[in-house]
Motif scaffolding. Structure first.
Motif, PDB file in Angstrom:
ATOM      1  N   LEU A 296      -4.922  11.813   7.178  1.00 36.46           N
ATOM      2  CA  LEU A 296      -3.995  10.737   6.847  1.00 36.46           C
ATOM      3  C   LEU A 296      -4.669   9.374   6.870  1.00 36.46           C
ATOM      4  N   ASN A 297      -5.501   9.133   7.871  1.00 36.64           N
ATOM      5  CA  ASN A 297      -6.196   7.843   7.945  1.00 36.64           C
ATOM      6  C   ASN A 297      -7.226   7.664   6.831  1.00 36.64           C
TER       7      ASN A 297
ATOM      8  N   MET B 122       2.343   9.579  17.467  1.00 35.78           N
ATOM      9  CA  MET B 122       1.911  10.600  16.523  1.00 35.78           C
ATOM     10  C   MET B 122       2.395  10.283  15.107  1.00 35.78           C
ATOM     11  N   PRO B 123       1.655  10.728  14.073  1.00 36.29           N
ATOM     12  CA  PRO B 123       2.099  10.510  12.690  1.00 36.29           C
ATOM     13  C   PRO B 123       3.415  11.241  12.417  1.00 36.29           C
ATOM     14  N   VAL B 124       4.279  10.607  11.641  1.00 31.96           N
ATOM     15  CA  VAL B 124       5.599  11.163  11.332  1.00 31.96           C
ATOM     16  C   VAL B 124       5.645  11.569   9.861  1.00 31.96           C
ATOM     17  N   PRO B 125       6.114  12.779   9.550  1.00 34.43           N
ATOM     18  CA  PRO B 125       6.217  13.191   8.143  1.00 34.43           C
ATOM     19  C   PRO B 125       7.100  12.237   7.344  1.00 34.43           C
ATOM     20  N   ASN B 126       6.766  12.047   6.075  1.00 29.63           N
ATOM     21  CA  ASN B 126       7.614  11.221   5.223  1.00 29.63           C
ATOM     22  C   ASN B 126       8.363  12.062   4.192  1.00 29.63           C
TER      23      ASN B 126
ATOM     24  N   LYS C 160      -2.691  18.253  19.686  1.00 28.86           N
ATOM     25  CA  LYS C 160      -4.099  18.216  19.282  1.00 28.86           C
ATOM     26  C   LYS C 160      -4.246  18.349  17.770  1.00 28.86           C
ATOM     27  N   GLN C 161      -3.457  19.240  17.164  1.00 26.98           N
ATOM     28  CA  GLN C 161      -3.518  19.412  15.713  1.00 26.98           C
ATOM     29  C   GLN C 161      -3.156  18.123  14.985  1.00 26.98           C
ATOM     30  N   LEU C 162      -2.063  17.478  15.418  1.00 28.61           N
ATOM     31  CA  LEU C 162      -1.623  16.256  14.747  1.00 28.61           C
ATOM     32  C   LEU C 162      -2.601  15.107  14.967  1.00 28.61           C
ATOM     33  N   GLU C 163      -3.198  15.072  16.133  1.00 29.39           N
ATOM     34  CA  GLU C 163      -4.208  14.062  16.411  1.00 29.39           C
ATOM     35  C   GLU C 163      -5.378  14.208  15.437  1.00 29.39           C
ATOM     36  N   ASP C 164      -5.830  15.431  15.242  1.00 25.05           N
ATOM     37  CA  ASP C 164      -6.924  15.697  14.311  1.00 25.05           C
ATOM     38  C   ASP C 164      -6.534  15.382  12.867  1.00 25.05           C
ATOM     39  N   ILE C 165      -5.291  15.762  12.500  1.00 18.09           N
ATOM     40  CA  ILE C 165      -4.811  15.514  11.145  1.00 18.09           C
ATOM     41  C   ILE C 165      -4.775  14.025  10.840  1.00 18.09           C
ATOM     42  N   GLU C 166      -4.323  13.248  11.792  1.00 17.97           N
ATOM     43  CA  GLU C 166      -4.255  11.800  11.590  1.00 17.97           C
ATOM     44  C   GLU C 166      -5.645  11.224  11.371  1.00 17.97           C
ATOM     45  N   THR C 167      -6.589  11.636  12.208  1.00 22.25           N
ATOM     46  CA  THR C 167      -7.949  11.095  12.154  1.00 22.25           C
ATOM     47  C   THR C 167      -8.692  11.535  10.893  1.00 22.25           C
ATOM     48  N   LYS C 168      -8.611  12.824  10.573  1.00 20.81           N
ATOM     49  CA  LYS C 168      -9.443  13.380   9.509  1.00 20.81           C
ATOM     50  C   LYS C 168      -8.821  13.264   8.112  1.00 20.81           C
TER      51      LYS C 168
ATOM     52  N   MET D  53       0.846  -1.211   0.000  1.00 18.82           N
ATOM     53  CA  MET D  53       0.000   0.000   0.000  1.00 18.82           C
ATOM     54  C   MET D  53       0.868   1.243   0.000  1.00 18.82           C
ATOM     55  N   ALA D  54       0.555   2.207  -0.816  1.00 21.17           N
ATOM     56  CA  ALA D  54       1.350   3.437  -0.897  1.00 21.17           C
ATOM     57  C   ALA D  54       1.182   4.265   0.361  1.00 21.17           C
ATOM     58  N   GLU D  55       2.232   4.993   0.716  1.00 18.85           N
ATOM     59  CA  GLU D  55       2.159   5.915   1.843  1.00 18.85           C
ATOM     60  C   GLU D  55       1.406   7.180   1.435  1.00 18.85           C
ATOM     61  N   VAL D  56       0.699   7.755   2.403  1.00 23.85           N
ATOM     62  CA  VAL D  56       0.032   9.035   2.178  1.00 23.85           C
ATOM     63  C   VAL D  56       1.055  10.142   2.383  1.00 23.85           C
ATOM     64  N   PRO D  57       1.258  11.037   1.433  1.00 26.65           N
ATOM     65  CA  PRO D  57       2.245  12.109   1.614  1.00 26.65           C
ATOM     66  C   PRO D  57       1.919  12.985   2.823  1.00 26.65           C
ATOM     67  N   PHE D  58       2.902  13.159   3.682  1.00 24.18           N
ATOM     68  CA  PHE D  58       2.805  14.038   4.835  1.00 24.18           C
ATOM     69  C   PHE D  58       4.111  14.837   4.866  1.00 24.18           C
ATOM     70  N   ILE D  59       4.032  16.070   4.395  1.00 23.31           N
ATOM     71  CA  ILE D  59       5.215  16.930   4.249  1.00 23.31           C
ATOM     72  C   ILE D  59       5.274  17.918   5.402  1.00 23.31           C
ATOM     73  N   ALA D  60       6.447  18.071   5.990  1.00 20.70           N
ATOM     74  CA  ALA D  60       6.649  19.080   7.030  1.00 20.70           C
ATOM     75  C   ALA D  60       7.728  20.054   6.578  1.00 20.70           C
ATOM     76  N   ILE D  61       7.486  21.335   6.803  1.00 18.78           N
ATOM     77  CA  ILE D  61       8.464  22.374   6.476  1.00 18.78           C
ATOM     78  C   ILE D  61       9.019  22.924   7.788  1.00 18.78           C
ATOM     79  N   GLU D  62      10.341  22.997   7.881  1.00 17.07           N
ATOM     80  CA  GLU D  62      10.956  23.497   9.107  1.00 17.07           C
ATOM     81  C   GLU D  62      12.060  24.512   8.816  1.00 17.07           C
ATOM     82  N   GLY D  63      12.434  25.224   9.862  1.00 13.18           N
ATOM     83  CA  GLY D  63      13.442  26.262   9.769  1.00 13.18           C
ATOM     84  C   GLY D  63      13.180  27.295  10.843  1.00 13.18           C
ATOM     85  N   PRO D  64      14.105  28.212  11.058  1.00 14.98           N
ATOM     86  CA  PRO D  64      13.977  29.182  12.149  1.00 14.98           C
ATOM     87  C   PRO D  64      12.851  30.181  11.946  1.00 14.98           C
TER      88      PRO D  64
END
Length: 214
Positions: A77-78, A119-123, A67-75, A1-12
């Motif tokens: 990514l899942n 918690m879901p981890v960005p890929n 709380k945000q990541l919990e909601d994101i996973e439920t609504k 099964m393919a992974e669902v894209p979960f992109i995170a942007i980081e920096g100062p």
């Protein structure tokens, strides 16, 4: 099964994470997750007196991001819906290591580990970095009142912390692609060519992500 894209942007602070996340969200038609910043009631006090208000500030951010990541996973990514976020929750550890006293950091780290263990981890990670002068200029331009008292020395330390963290991240997580973007050389807000180059990089990495586990 393919992974669902979960992109995170980081920096100062002030580097342009939210601006880039918005543009990529529109281009790729994926859900945008924005971190809660100005809603933090302790943040203005924190920049005035870091030592006094660091624990309250970091706890607020941690609980809200959880709380945000919990909601994101439920609504999303899942339900096989891709997400792009203008932060990675591990930034909590970057800031807390810099701002908290040792005894409070021990308590904070325990809470962090409990909350984030499942918690879901960005890929995919996008890391924005630039010189101190560039970051200070961008902070000034966006004009958030609560950020005007940020000390350049604190920001410089934080930028080094980010660099150290990302170097370690790439070693510990070789399976997660990292796109590094130099903000001194790239202005994706004002120059469409710069944005298109980033889009091309992300598109190539996305193809790899969605092909994983097929």
């Amino acid at each position: 099964m393919a992974e669902v894209p979960f992109i995170a942007i980081e920096g100062p602070i002030g580097i342009g994470k939210t601006s880039l996340a918005k543009k990529l969200s529109v281009h790729f038609d994926i859900h945008l997750l924005k971190e809660i910043v100005e809603e933090n009631p302790f943040l203005g006090k924190f920049y005035d007196d870091i030592e006094e208000w660091s624990f309250q500030t970091e706890m607020f951010f941690l609980c809200n991001r959880f709380k945000q990541l919990e909601d994101i996973e439920t609504k999303y990514l899942n339900n096989n819906k891709a997400v792009i976020a203008d932060y990675h929750i591990s930034k909590n550890m970057i800031f807390s290591k810099r701002t908290l006293k040792a005894d409070k950091f021990v308590k904070y780290e325990k809470i962090y580990q409990i909350l984030t263990s499942d918690m879901p981890v960005p890929n995919m990670m996008i890391y924005l970095h630039a010189s101190l002068d560039t970051v200070l200029e961008r902070i000034q331009k966006r004009g958030r009142d609560i950020e005007q008292n940020i000390k350049p020395s604190y920001l410089a330390q934080l930028m080094q912390d980010y660099e150290d963290y990302m170097n370690e991240f790439e070693i510990l997580h070789p399976e997660i692609p990292v796109i590094r973007i130099n903000g001194d050389e790239t202005d994706f807000v004002r120059h469409q060519d710069d944005l298109e180059r980033i889009i091309d990089q992300v598109d190539r990495k996305l193809n790899d992500v969605v092909a994983t586990k097929q």
